[in-house]
Write a protein that holds these residues in place. Sequence first.
Motif: not given
Length: 668
Positions: A296-297, A299-300, A329, A580-581, A584
């Motif tokens: 997640a980190d 991806l953000t 995203q 994971v969605s 975030i």
Amino acid sequence: MPKVTVDGVEIEVPQGATVLQACELAGKEIPRFCYHERLSIAGNCRMCLVEVSPGPPKPQASCALPAAENQVIRTDTPMVKKAREGVMEFLLNHPLDCPICDQGGECDLQDQAMAYGRGTSRFDENKRAVEARYMGPVIKTAMTRCIQCTRCIRFADEVAGTPEIGMLYRGEDSQITAYLEKALTSELSGNLADLCPVGALLQRPASFELRPWELKKVPAIDVMDAVGSNIRLDVRQRQVMRVLPRINEDVNEEWISDKTRHHVDALVRGRLDRPWVRENGKLREAGWPEALALFADRLTGAGAKVAAIAGDLVDAETMYAAKALLAGQGSALLEGRQTGLDYDVTSIAAVAFNSTIAGIEGADAILLVGTNPRWEAPLINTRLRKAVRKGAKVFAIGPQVDLGFKLTWLGDDLSLIGNRPKVAADAFAAAAKPALILGPGGLARGAMGAALAAVGSLGLIKDGWNGFNVLHTAASRMAGLLLGYAQSGGIADVQKAKPELVISLGADEVSPDRFAGAFTVYIGHHGDKGAGQADLVLPGAAYAEKHGTFVNTEGRVQRSERATFPPGDARDDWTILRAVSDLIGAPLPFDRFDQLRAAMHADTPALARDGLIDLPWSPPKLDAKVSGTVAYPIADFYLTNAIARASPTMHRCSEELIHGQSFAEAAE
């Protein structure tokens, strides 16, 4: 259509039908051993005896007797019963080792002996004993049980195209053997065990590993190639023990390849069963909270500079979930052609097998361009053999290989697509149903434009017939193209975009230097090439461990069922993306698999139907200039994907059948 009477019931039968087929149309069960619907008639076993009049006053073999007008057929007279019992006594000429026989529970001889045989045996002499023969890493033999039905011989000759099995000697000494005592080279040899009505030919990898009554049967779709063969997964507890074919006349008939049948030992080997994180160049074990937090980190931090690469074995639902995650995203960097192919996909019909797999049998002139169908799609190769047996003329552009049927090799230069020799031009000019099959070897060399330009000169498009075909090799390819997993320049375009995060959906064939600067998250099921290159490894489910939608090379939508569950801490791929969605702050709009599938159907209606997708023919206009030689992408039929490479059986097949290594057999 002739009218016949079967046990007092008058029926009409098709012209050319046999008496056996007439009896079956009347609902009568006729025992048989040598007769098989897809093989030529041999008339060896004599078990299918019936009484027919007018005719001689004796039982006759119904499999080889044509049905004729006004025939009266009796299947239940004392004469027929006594004749079948006598035949069965002669067939039961091997030691009756039913309690320890590998075929126990699935033996036609055992079943028919109970139904049609005598209650006692009158054998006084020693029963027949024959030395076992070596037929390779897939087939185990116990030839003492053989009843000389010759199904195996006819299959090898007529379907597989590798006439390596025959009968030696005569009378009591007759025996079936592989010529020269060498391993069978056919990629379809595992079907011999299915055909064998006794326990003479057996599946070597499954020998003494299971009994049929222990198994739960689950329908599934094969992912070893893009044919989409219908298969059945037989499961004991939490392990898939074997794969068998399911009958589908439009796809695989009732055959499957050896890779499809025997890769299952890899489903419990080399598996990813927990997350792994790369630190200081080495992977270490991690828990799900840590792994998902890292995902997640990253991806953000990546924002819109995130890409997803789909592997060859992934299902449509997983690809849709990844597409939805990237859309949140602001990214559309999706690609499924991981080896570098970049052909035009503006028209899905132009990259489909438009003749259909069953329809290619009706073609009377066929041009193969950059394809080795024997390795890329063995079940399509059997269809081409049937077309040749019906009189089709086949021409090929590419390096010469043995395809198991007669064809004319034009050369290996792709310029021959537009400059065909006279012999090929004449054959296509006279053809009613011409066809072209463009394979991955041609696609890789940019031959799509030349192939499309030849549609008119070859006469491929006619009323009710489209002979332009593209043969894919990846089970996920057509579904990926429907979902948009294709950039105009292929994976090179994704590379040029310089994504900071790459989500690899089981993409094990990507070159390691493609995304050297990006953080790679691998979601897959085997510790293969993709896992070795990743910075974060998340254990997913193999095809047998999840529900999924697959679209084969002809555009046929099929659905596979879950047979078992992923090992350890592994999870369904889409649930990882959903989790994971959440982290975030942009949760995907589905919490259950049925909701995911419904969302996919709403977004891509073509995936909502079962069967062939309607693909209107609207080919793109491409540069027809092409030159250069062809190279086939598959160097080893048995080791083409992560599952196959983890299979000891597939490695044994590769070593023996591809690389010529010999193996000593232990005495039993």
